[in-house]
Design a protein around this motif. Structure first.
Motif, PDB file in Angstrom:
ATOM      1  N   GLY A 146      50.295  44.332  49.349  1.00  0.00           N
ATOM      2  CA  GLY A 146      51.267  44.855  48.386  1.00  0.00           C
ATOM      3  C   GLY A 146      51.188  44.152  47.049  1.00  0.00           C
ATOM      4  N   ILE A 147      50.985  42.837  47.077  1.00  0.00           N
ATOM      5  CA  ILE A 147      50.859  42.062  45.833  1.00  0.00           C
ATOM      6  C   ILE A 147      49.625  42.513  45.055  1.00  0.00           C
ATOM      7  N   SER A 148      48.520  42.714  45.753  1.00  0.00           N
ATOM      8  CA  SER A 148      47.283  43.147  45.094  1.00  0.00           C
ATOM      9  C   SER A 148      47.465  44.518  44.440  1.00  0.00           C
ATOM     10  N   LEU A 149      48.096  45.443  45.168  1.00  0.00           N
ATOM     11  CA  LEU A 149      48.325  46.785  44.619  1.00  0.00           C
ATOM     12  C   LEU A 149      49.304  46.742  43.451  1.00  0.00           C
ATOM     13  N   SER A 150      50.361  45.934  43.594  1.00  0.00           N
ATOM     14  CA  SER A 150      51.371  45.840  42.536  1.00  0.00           C
ATOM     15  C   SER A 150      50.775  45.286  41.244  1.00  0.00           C
ATOM     16  N   HIS A 151      49.971  44.238  41.376  1.00  0.00           N
ATOM     17  CA  HIS A 151      49.359  43.637  40.192  1.00  0.00           C
ATOM     18  C   HIS A 151      48.384  44.604  39.532  1.00  0.00           C
ATOM     19  N   ASN A 152      47.653  45.325  40.362  1.00  0.00           N
ATOM     20  CA  ASN A 152      46.700  46.308  39.843  1.00  0.00           C
ATOM     21  C   ASN A 152      47.431  47.397  39.043  1.00  0.00           C
ATOM     22  N   ASN A 153      48.526  47.906  39.605  1.00  0.00           N
ATOM     23  CA  ASN A 153      49.309  48.937  38.919  1.00  0.00           C
ATOM     24  C   ASN A 153      49.988  48.393  37.662  1.00  0.00           C
ATOM     25  N   PHE A 154      50.426  47.132  37.733  1.00  0.00           N
ATOM     26  CA  PHE A 154      51.061  46.499  36.576  1.00  0.00           C
ATOM     27  C   PHE A 154      50.110  46.470  35.387  1.00  0.00           C
ATOM     28  N   ARG A 155      48.886  46.053  35.651  1.00  0.00           N
ATOM     29  CA  ARG A 155      47.908  45.939  34.554  1.00  0.00           C
ATOM     30  C   ARG A 155      47.487  47.307  34.025  1.00  0.00           C
ATOM     31  N   LYS A 156      47.396  48.305  34.931  1.00  0.00           N
ATOM     32  CA  LYS A 156      46.877  49.615  34.527  1.00  0.00           C
ATOM     33  C   LYS A 156      47.942  50.559  33.958  1.00  0.00           C
ATOM     34  N   LYS A 157      49.181  50.455  34.470  1.00  0.00           N
ATOM     35  CA  LYS A 157      50.203  51.441  34.103  1.00  0.00           C
ATOM     36  C   LYS A 157      51.367  50.856  33.297  1.00  0.00           C
ATOM     37  N   TYR A 158      51.880  49.715  33.729  1.00  0.00           N
ATOM     38  CA  TYR A 158      53.069  49.165  33.090  1.00  0.00           C
ATOM     39  C   TYR A 158      52.813  48.749  31.648  1.00  0.00           C
ATOM     40  N   LEU A 159      51.728  48.041  31.447  1.00  0.00           N
ATOM     41  CA  LEU A 159      51.427  47.548  30.086  1.00  0.00           C
ATOM     42  C   LEU A 159      51.284  48.689  29.081  1.00  0.00           C
ATOM     43  N   PRO A 160      50.441  49.707  29.357  1.00  0.00           N
ATOM     44  CA  PRO A 160      50.319  50.805  28.392  1.00  0.00           C
ATOM     45  C   PRO A 160      51.638  51.561  28.187  1.00  0.00           C
ATOM     46  N   ALA A 161      52.408  51.705  29.271  1.00  0.00           N
ATOM     47  CA  ALA A 161      53.667  52.458  29.180  1.00  0.00           C
ATOM     48  C   ALA A 161      54.667  51.791  28.247  1.00  0.00           C
ATOM     49  N   HIS A 162      54.556  50.470  28.085  1.00  0.00           N
ATOM     50  CA  HIS A 162      55.470  49.736  27.222  1.00  0.00           C
ATOM     51  C   HIS A 162      54.807  49.283  25.921  1.00  0.00           C
ATOM     52  N   GLY A 163      53.679  49.905  25.617  1.00  0.00           N
ATOM     53  CA  GLY A 163      52.996  49.576  24.373  1.00  0.00           C
ATOM     54  C   GLY A 163      52.432  48.170  24.335  1.00  0.00           C
ATOM     55  N   LYS A 164      52.126  47.620  25.517  1.00  0.00           N
ATOM     56  CA  LYS A 164      51.592  46.258  25.594  1.00  0.00           C
ATOM     57  C   LYS A 164      50.103  46.302  25.941  1.00  0.00           C
ATOM     58  N   THR A 165      49.436  45.214  25.651  1.00  0.00           N
ATOM     59  CA  THR A 165      48.027  45.063  26.019  1.00  0.00           C
ATOM     60  C   THR A 165      47.853  43.770  26.798  1.00  0.00           C
ATOM     61  N   VAL A 166      46.662  43.585  27.365  1.00  0.00           N
ATOM     62  CA  VAL A 166      46.382  42.365  28.125  1.00  0.00           C
ATOM     63  C   VAL A 166      46.542  41.139  27.242  1.00  0.00           C
ATOM     64  N   ALA A 167      46.244  41.268  25.974  1.00  0.00           N
ATOM     65  CA  ALA A 167      46.363  40.141  25.037  1.00  0.00           C
ATOM     66  C   ALA A 167      47.802  39.649  24.911  1.00  0.00           C
ATOM     67  N   ASP A 168      48.775  40.521  25.224  1.00  0.00           N
ATOM     68  CA  ASP A 168      50.185  40.134  25.131  1.00  0.00           C
ATOM     69  C   ASP A 168      50.654  39.295  26.316  1.00  0.00           C
ATOM     70  N   LEU A 169      49.884  39.292  27.376  1.00  0.00           N
ATOM     71  CA  LEU A 169      50.282  38.535  28.564  1.00  0.00           C
ATOM     72  C   LEU A 169      50.155  37.033  28.326  1.00  0.00           C
ATOM     73  N   LYS A 170      51.158  36.282  28.768  1.00  0.00           N
ATOM     74  CA  LYS A 170      51.117  34.820  28.642  1.00  0.00           C
ATOM     75  C   LYS A 170      50.131  34.222  29.639  1.00  0.00           C
ATOM     76  N   PHE A 171      49.969  34.904  30.772  1.00  0.00           N
ATOM     77  CA  PHE A 171      49.006  34.461  31.785  1.00  0.00           C
ATOM     78  C   PHE A 171      48.192  35.652  32.263  1.00  0.00           C
ATOM     79  N   LYS A 172      46.896  35.509  32.230  1.00  0.00           N
ATOM     80  CA  LYS A 172      45.998  36.581  32.669  1.00  0.00           C
ATOM     81  C   LYS A 172      45.306  36.150  33.962  1.00  0.00           C
ATOM     82  N   ALA A 173      45.533  36.912  35.017  1.00  0.00           N
ATOM     83  CA  ALA A 173      44.900  36.592  36.288  1.00  0.00           C
ATOM     84  C   ALA A 173      43.392  36.723  36.158  1.00  0.00           C
ATOM     85  N   PRO A 174      42.642  35.695  36.566  1.00  0.00           N
ATOM     86  CA  PRO A 174      41.174  35.776  36.465  1.00  0.00           C
ATOM     87  C   PRO A 174      40.590  36.784  37.443  1.00  0.00           C
TER      88      PRO A 174
END
Length: 207
Positions: A146-174
């Motif tokens: 569930g954590i793996s799926l949630s993180h995957n969806n967070f990066r792919k759907k949540y960020l664009p939906a809120h006008g955010k990019t990966v660069a806005d994240l304080k921590f980027k999972a390697p």
């Protein structure tokens, strides 16, 4: 920005050293026929080497670490039950807490469940222990999927939906997204493997 990256790195190192390293050493020192749930594998290793005092010391270390795990389990489980009751996902009685904020009913339920687990010693320690460990382990595996799926969806759907990019994240999972796929895939492999063991088949099916 500081704590999470540090925690991720230290957890990875600890898993490699204390879990994988210790498992490798135990497997190298103890024949598989000697394994038993009633004796610590580290104690068996010291006994085989011929250091009885070290074995006694290891028993003490195992006992203190067990008490520490039990203490952490009591705290975490009681707070989860308390939070669930607050959200209406558990009986309302468990939403009560004393003046200090301690959820006493939830703590008592957790303590009773933990105490009941000790009764396995008098029933069938080998079989019940394996079932309890398998049940908790398979639950954790589902949680990590569930954590793996949630993180995957967070990066792919949540960020664009809120006008955010990966660069806005304080921590980027390697290793994204490959790390998610590998972690989730390995969890699925282990869950499937549980069905091939007679001791854990029922537990795996229930999970």
């Amino acid at each position: 920005e500081k704590t999470i990256p540090k925690a991720v790195k230290t957890v990875f190192v600890r898993i490699v050293i204390f879990y994988l390293g210790a498992t490798f050493m135990v497997a190298a020192l103890i024949p598989w026929q000697e394994g038993t749930v009633e004796v610590s594998p580290f104690t068996l290793a010291f006994q085989n080497i011929g250091i009885p005092f070290a074995a006694t010391l290891m028993n003490f270390v195992v006992l203190t670490s067990t008490l520490s795990c039990a203490n952490a389990g009591l705290y975490a489980s009681s707070r989860m039950i308390f939070a669930m009751a607050k959200e209406g996902k558990a009986p309302k009685i468990f939403a009560n807490a004393n003046k200090r904020g301690v959820p006493v009913p939830a703590l008592m339920l957790t303590g009773c469940m933990g105490g009941a687990a000790f009764l396995s010693k008098f029933i069938s320690p080998d079989k019940v222990y394996v079932l309890l460990v398998s049940a908790s382990a398979i639950t954790v595996l589902f949680a990590w999927i569930g954590i793996s799926l949630s993180h995957n969806n967070f990066r792919k759907k949540y960020l664009p939906a809120h006008g955010k990019t990966v660069a806005d994240l304080k921590f980027k999972a390697p290793f994204f997204p490959y790390g998610n796929w590998i972690a989730g895939g390995l969890c699925v492999v282990v869950i499937i493997a549980q069905f091939f063991s007679h001791d854990t088949f029922i537990t795996a099916a229930l999970g």
